[in-house]
Write an enzyme that holds these catalytic residues in place. Structure first.
Site, PDB file in Angstrom:
ATOM      1  N   HIS A 109     -42.838  -1.398  31.217  1.00 55.05           N
ATOM      2  CA  HIS A 109     -43.307  -2.414  32.158  1.00 55.05           C
ATOM      3  C   HIS A 109     -44.800  -2.302  32.379  1.00 55.05           C
ATOM      4  O   HIS A 109     -45.511  -3.287  32.444  1.00 55.05           O
ATOM      5  CB  HIS A 109     -42.603  -2.217  33.514  1.00 55.05           C
ATOM      6  N   ASP A 152     -28.497 -25.729  33.173  1.00 54.51           N
ATOM      7  CA  ASP A 152     -28.581 -25.515  34.622  1.00 54.51           C
ATOM      8  C   ASP A 152     -28.392 -24.024  34.934  1.00 54.51           C
ATOM      9  O   ASP A 152     -27.266 -23.527  34.982  1.00 54.51           O
ATOM     10  CB  ASP A 152     -27.475 -26.366  35.280  1.00 54.51           C
ATOM     11  N   GLU A 157     -41.329 -13.162  33.674  1.00 56.81           N
ATOM     12  CA  GLU A 157     -41.396 -11.702  33.881  1.00 56.81           C
ATOM     13  C   GLU A 157     -41.783 -11.015  32.583  1.00 56.81           C
ATOM     14  O   GLU A 157     -41.110 -11.184  31.561  1.00 56.81           O
ATOM     15  CB  GLU A 157     -40.022 -11.200  34.355  1.00 56.81           C
ATOM     16  N   LYS A 212     -28.596  -8.439  37.075  1.00 61.14           N
ATOM     17  CA  LYS A 212     -29.872  -9.174  37.104  1.00 61.14           C
ATOM     18  C   LYS A 212     -30.567  -9.025  35.753  1.00 61.14           C
ATOM     19  O   LYS A 212     -31.142  -9.981  35.214  1.00 61.14           O
ATOM     20  CB  LYS A 212     -30.759  -8.642  38.237  1.00 61.14           C
TER      21      LYS A 212
HETATM   22  C1  MEV Z   1     -35.761  -5.873  35.733  1.00 57.19           C
HETATM   23  O1  MEV Z   1     -36.077  -7.242  35.761  1.00 57.19           O
HETATM   24  C2  MEV Z   1     -34.350  -5.678  35.249  1.00 57.19           C
HETATM   25  C3  MEV Z   1     -33.844  -4.237  35.324  1.00 57.19           C
HETATM   26  O2  MEV Z   1     -34.006  -3.750  36.649  1.00 57.19           O
HETATM   27  C4  MEV Z   1     -32.391  -4.270  34.936  1.00 57.19           C
HETATM   28  C5  MEV Z   1     -31.677  -2.958  35.140  1.00 57.19           C
HETATM   29  O3  MEV Z   1     -32.074  -2.158  36.010  1.00 57.19           O
HETATM   30  O4  MEV Z   1     -30.667  -2.759  34.444  1.00 57.19           O
HETATM   31  C6  MEV Z   1     -34.638  -3.340  34.432  1.00 57.19           C
END
Ligand code: MEV
Length: 446
Positions: free
Chosen positions: A396, A299, A87, A283
């Site tokens: 991004h 792992d 990513e 995430k």
């Molecule tokens: C994107 O891979 C991760 C984010 O969505 C984490 C977040 O929103 O805190 C930017």
């Protein structure tokens, strides 16, 4: 008529044979796909054999970028951190966060525990009070019988920490558990734990079948499963950063440090209140954690599964990180269980994992836990910093644009012009392609 989409003996085919069968039955352009898949074979046959050995039915290698986030200061030691992730922005965000905190005292991390867990789940119809009465005898025997497996680990300072016999018949009739905790030193320990548990199961079976305290009806036990648990809440590490609010500096759009800290803490609070937000928030943490876990041959499925259970330990899925402002000090921290290894498994077998560990100074498992947790925290900081200031898309989109330009083989000059042009425009595959086509046409007609 035979169904060409099924096959017997696929695993017996040669690698070429496997690809041939696949391309002929699943692809529109078999020759092209066969050539492409084979082009990713390693040119060094020995190295390719090593890679093939990590899995089964391999036909080629699936490449992922191997990146580095430098300038991580953790407990006063500086690291360049290897990251494997597909990513865009993740490595850049980790690097930017590392630099930000390098100038503000760096990351502090501490390992709070290294206990791994394993269970033998079994069904038994006997009198639980009798089992209770001889449980110490059983535990001694379990340790004795497993000694051939545990001796080496004990020499390294680890081994079986504790064994519990748990009656769970109130949850499910006849359901009992042997639950053991282990210290597996620098190895992740899955094989060690599973071998010990399988030995435990044999001992348990023999013990119940032969002990005089049990009557004939109590001699039968059904071993259901003997397996480690990936939930290791006591294999825990804490990483933190802190600085005076004023030292946070100024943020885009002229946002003050005080406003930033307030918005940041509110964002973390929301991730404690709302599971939808908590999932995305965590995430973001795992963007960093997984990348280092993969780079070091650990792992990542185990680490993820454990982290998410831990995040839900209160009964509601919540943020793994916390933030506060007290007496003018901004604090941001993360507590996470990480069952990692720096010996055994892929850590030394995978050639790049070996280099990752060397890049990190060949850390112990404890040190790696602290590095990984710090990267998770850095990643979370970078994501929240973007979200509460410019929004995530600004950064991004820059990366997205770079990827699309690379895809269309844009020159450096085209890249520079494109970055200016797309500053205030929506970046998409189509918009960039159209812009490139128009730009190239303009250049040829000049
Ligand atoms: C994107 O891979 C991760 C984010 O969505 C984490 C977040 O929103 O805190 C930017």
């Amino acid at each position: 008529m035979s169904d060409k989409k099924t096959i017997t003996g696929f695993s017996k085919l040669s690698k070429r044979g496997k690809i041939k069968w696949l391309v002929e039955n699943f692809f529109k352009d078999p020759e092209h796909v066969m050539r492409e898949l084979m082009s990713y074979w390693h040119h060094d046959e020995e190295k390719q054999r090593l890679l093939d050995g990590f899995s089964e039915n391999t036909i080629s290698n699936f490449m992922l970028p191997f990146g580095v986030a430098p300038n991580f200061s953790i407990n006063g030691k500086t690291y360049a951190v290897p990251m494997v992730i597909e990513e865009s922005s993740v490595v850049a965000a980790a690097a930017s966060s590392a630099k930000f905190w390098l100038e503000r005292g760096g990351f502090q991390a501490e390992v709070l525990g290294v206990k791994k867990v394993g269970q033998v789940h079994f069904n038994w119809k006997g009198d639980a009070r009798k089992l209770d009465a001889i449980s110490e005898e059983l535990k001694t025997l379990l340790r004795q019988d497993a000694a051939s497996i545990t001796t080496k680990m004990e020499e390294r300072g680890g081994g079986i920490l504790d064994i519990e016999l748990i009656n769970l018949t109130h949850l499910e009739p006849t359901y009992f558990q042997l639950k053991a905790t282990f210290d597996t030193c620098d190895s992740m320990g899955a094989n060690f734990i599973n071998s010990v548990l399988e030995e435990f199961a044999k001992t348990l079976d023999r013990f119940l079948a032969t002990h005089f305290i049990f009557n004939d009806d109590e001699r039968d036990v059904t071993i259901l499963l003997s397996i480690l648990s990936n939930y290791t809440p006591e294999c825990l590490v804490r990483a933190s950063v802190e600085c005076p609010v004023a030292a946070l500096g100024e943020f885009p759009g002229g946002m003050s440090a005080v406003t930033f800290a307030q918005k940041f803490c509110a964002a973390v609070r929301i991730a404690h209140l709302d599971p939808h937000r908590a999932t995305t928030h965590n995430k973001g943490i795992f963007n960093g954690i997984d990348a280092v876990v993969i780079a070091t041959g650990n792992d990542f499925r185990a680490v993820e599964a454990c982290g998410h259970t831990f995040a839900a330990r209160s009964g509601r899925y919540q943020s793994l990180s916390h933030a506060s402002v007290e007496d003018g000090i901004f604090r941001f921290w993360l507590g996470i269980p990480l069952a990692l290894g720096t010996v055994g498994g892929l850590t030394k077998l995978h050639p790049i994992a070996g280099y990752s560990l060397e890049m990190l100074g060949n850390p112990s498992a404890r040190e790696l836990m602290m590095i990984v947790a710090s990267v998770g925290l850095a990643q979370n900081f970078a994501a929240l910093r973007s979200l509460v200031t410019t929004g995530i898309q600004a950064g991004h989109m820059k990366m997205h644009l770079a990827n699309i330009l690379a895809h269309f083989g844009a020159t450096e000059e085209e890249g520079t012009t494109a970055r200016v042009y797309f500053e205030d425009k929506t970046v998409s595959f189509t918009s960039v392609r159209e812009w490139l086509e128009a730009n190239r046409e303009k250049m040829t007609t000049l």
